[in-house]
Design an enzyme around this catalytic site. Structure first.
Site, PDB file in Angstrom:
ATOM      1  N   HIS A 154       0.833  -1.208   0.000  1.00  0.00           N
ATOM      2  CA  HIS A 154       0.000   0.000   0.000  1.00  0.00           C
ATOM      3  C   HIS A 154       0.868   1.259   0.000  1.00  0.00           C
ATOM      4  O   HIS A 154       0.434   2.304   0.493  1.00  0.00           O
ATOM      5  CB  HIS A 154      -0.958   0.029   1.191  1.00  0.00           C
ATOM      6  N   SER A 275      13.422  22.111 -16.164  1.00  0.00           N
ATOM      7  CA  SER A 275      12.292  22.992 -16.390  1.00  0.00           C
ATOM      8  C   SER A 275      12.747  24.236 -17.136  1.00  0.00           C
ATOM      9  O   SER A 275      13.885  24.682 -16.976  1.00  0.00           O
ATOM     10  CB  SER A 275      11.686  23.375 -15.038  1.00  0.00           C
ATOM     11  N   LYS A 281      15.337  22.350 -11.357  1.00  0.00           N
ATOM     12  CA  LYS A 281      14.620  21.092 -11.520  1.00  0.00           C
ATOM     13  C   LYS A 281      15.413  20.003 -12.240  1.00  0.00           C
ATOM     14  O   LYS A 281      16.083  20.246 -13.229  1.00  0.00           O
ATOM     15  CB  LYS A 281      13.323  21.335 -12.303  1.00  0.00           C
ATOM     16  N   GLU A 288       8.595   8.972 -16.776  1.00  0.00           N
ATOM     17  CA  GLU A 288       7.191   9.370 -16.963  1.00  0.00           C
ATOM     18  C   GLU A 288       6.688   8.945 -18.333  1.00  0.00           C
ATOM     19  O   GLU A 288       5.551   8.491 -18.490  1.00  0.00           O
ATOM     20  CB  GLU A 288       7.050  10.884 -16.790  1.00  0.00           C
TER      21      GLU A 288
END
Ligand code: ARG
Length: 489
Positions: A154, A275, A281, A288
């Site tokens: 979980h 970024s 960043k 992704e």
């Protein structure tokens, strides 16, 4: 009208409609395969006496020139590559000769053969890349048999484990994926050629010969099945979707693990993006996209299933619409395996964070309950209750354990056999891992055994892959030898 396909039966055409009908764009994938199919077919026609050996030589010379010219030289106003190649051949060698190439076949068996030829190579390349990815995982696991980390259920800290144990879980999924790809390969590498439109042909052909020349291991026998089935495509894309689903789980972990909150790994710069506004960043964009492209492959699978469902026998033009999804799914899956492999190969592990994190969230609670059972003889459920009550608070000492057990069962566990040493042992993270030495567990010596076994299985998979690669190469070599003997006669 000088369109060699339409000039007989049809009087009109319209560029918009032709472009709607066309598979030319997707057909670039099967350019080389189509020429191989043409080559095997005309050789067989010459051997069985349907065309003369001279005609065969002239056709093969024409095909050779078309091959050298490449896909870009074809006339793309034709509705597909098969007819475009035939038209070019006729232009080169004349209809008296070139017009004989399509005897005893149809585009229906032709296209099915082309798809199988290209797909079998994609499957073998995929298998190769999966195998080398598995090797990378096994190497990292070998180095990290004692690298502690939290195991999750979980996404909450559950019990301590090791990075090796965790990575082997991913490895094993990919090992099953290899079996699935192999299964798809066996059923893809079969020859539909000679089935013609669906009813085979009255010419005296030799299907065994074209099968052999193209390096297929068997025939798709029934000529109606042969031209109309795309179940091997469904099976292949299913295998791709399974691979992507497994890789998307790994990707998700890379995304989480490289966050400030986890801090388990740092991705290599080449696998990260930054970024355009936030200069600090470092984003895990490759992971992704792995996650996202899984959706793309799932979409391809759904599209194919939806296109072919309820198609009556035998060939229907709907089948043309399948192929685009197949090549897309194959390319995305191959690309993703390579990216995933690269990410793992180059990532930096923060072993200190992994290890310190393995101890948080009272992750040793299960072992404490187990130890209570083993030393005091209490039922597990009772020990579970006592440790659960202790977990609610923040004091995790033997005295606290006694206080709680007094309340729950009216006895101090220290008077039932629990002592400080047993208590400390249960709470020790490495000790927790060492004790989990049942088959498949994270204990380093068990993980060591698993890595050895998996290395052995990996070698077997490599042997199987090489057998298939060699069989295909033998077929291609045989075809080329026979072709050369015609070209130079
Ligand atoms: N381009 C077609 C395909 O990809 C093959 C042609 C078969 N066409 C036909 N009208 N029977 O499936």
């Amino acid at each position: 009208m000088n369109n060699i396909l339409r000039r007989g039966r049809l009087n009109k055409d319209d560029p918009n409609v032709l472009s709607y009908l066309s598979s030319m764009d997707t057909d670039r994938h099967i350019f080389t395969a189509d020429l191989l199919v043409d080559t095997a077919h005309v050789i067989m026609l010459a051997e069985t006496g349907t065309i003369s050996r001279d005609e065969c030589t002239r056709i093969l010379k024409g095909l050779e020139n078309i091959r050298k010219g490449g896909f870009e030289r074809l006339d793309t106003s034709y509705e597909d590559i098969h007819i475009s190649i035939e038209a070019m051949l006729i232009e080169m060698v004349g209809e008296e000769t070139g017009g004989r190439m399509h005897s005893a076949r149809s585009r229906n068996d032709e296209v099915a053969t082309c798809i199988r030829l290209v797909l079998r190579n994609e499957l073998l390349t995929l298998l190769h890349n999966l195998i080398s990815f598995r090797k990378t995982i096994l190497e990292i696991a070998f180095e990290n048999k004692e690298t502690l980390m939290p195991g999750f259920t979980h996404l909450q800290h559950a019990q301590p484990t090791t990075l090796a144990h965790h990575l082997l879980a991913h490895h094993d999924a990919l090992a099953r994926d290899c079996q699935r790809v192999l299964g798809a390969y066996i059923r893809t590498n079969m020859s539909p050629l000679g089935s013609a439109a669906f009813a085979s042909t009255g010419f005296e052909i030799d299907r065994e010969r074209t099968r052999e020349l193209l390096g297929f291991h068997a025939l798709v026998e029934n000529s109606m099945d042969a031209v109309s089935t795309r179940d091997f495509v469904v099976e292949s894309i299913s295998a791709f979707a399974n691979i992507m689903t497994n890789l998307s789980r790994l990707a998700e972990e890379m995304i989480l693990w490289s966050s400030e909150e986890f801090g388990f790994v740092e991705l290599d710069d080449r696998y990260a993006s930054t970024s355009s506004i936030m200069p600090q960043k470092k984003n895990p964009d490759t992971a992704e996209l792995m996650r996202a492209k899984t959706g793309t492959v799932d979409g391809c699978l759904m599209s194919v299933l939806a296109i072919i469902k309820a198609l009556p026998m035998s060939y229907n033009r709907d089948l043309q619409e399948v192929t685009t999804h197949l090549w897309r799914a194959a390319a995305v899956t191959l690309g993703t395996v390579n990216i995933a492999s690269g990410i793992l190969h180059t990532m930096k592990l923060n072993k200190d964070t992994l290890s310190s994190s393995s101890n948080t969230g009272f992750s040793t609670a299960t072992e404490l309950a187990d130890t209570i059972v083993r030393t005091t003889g209490l039922p597990f459920r009772t020990a579970h209750q006592i440790v659960g009550a202790m977990a609610k608070g923040s004091i995790h000492t033997l005295e606290e354990l006694d206080r709680i057990s007094m309340k729950i069962i009216g006895k101090k566990l220290s008077e039932e056999g629990m002592d400080a040493k047993l208590f400390e042992g249960a709470l020790n993270v490495m000790e927790n891992v060492n004790r989990r030495s049942a088959v498949g567990g994270p204990a380093p010596h068990e993980v060591s055994r698993m890595i050895n076994d998996r290395n052995y299985l990996l070698m077997q998979d490599i042997d199987t892959l090489m057998e298939h690669v060699n069989a295909v190469q033998d077929g291609m070599k045989r075809l080329d030898d026979v072709k050369q003997s015609y070209l130079w006669r």
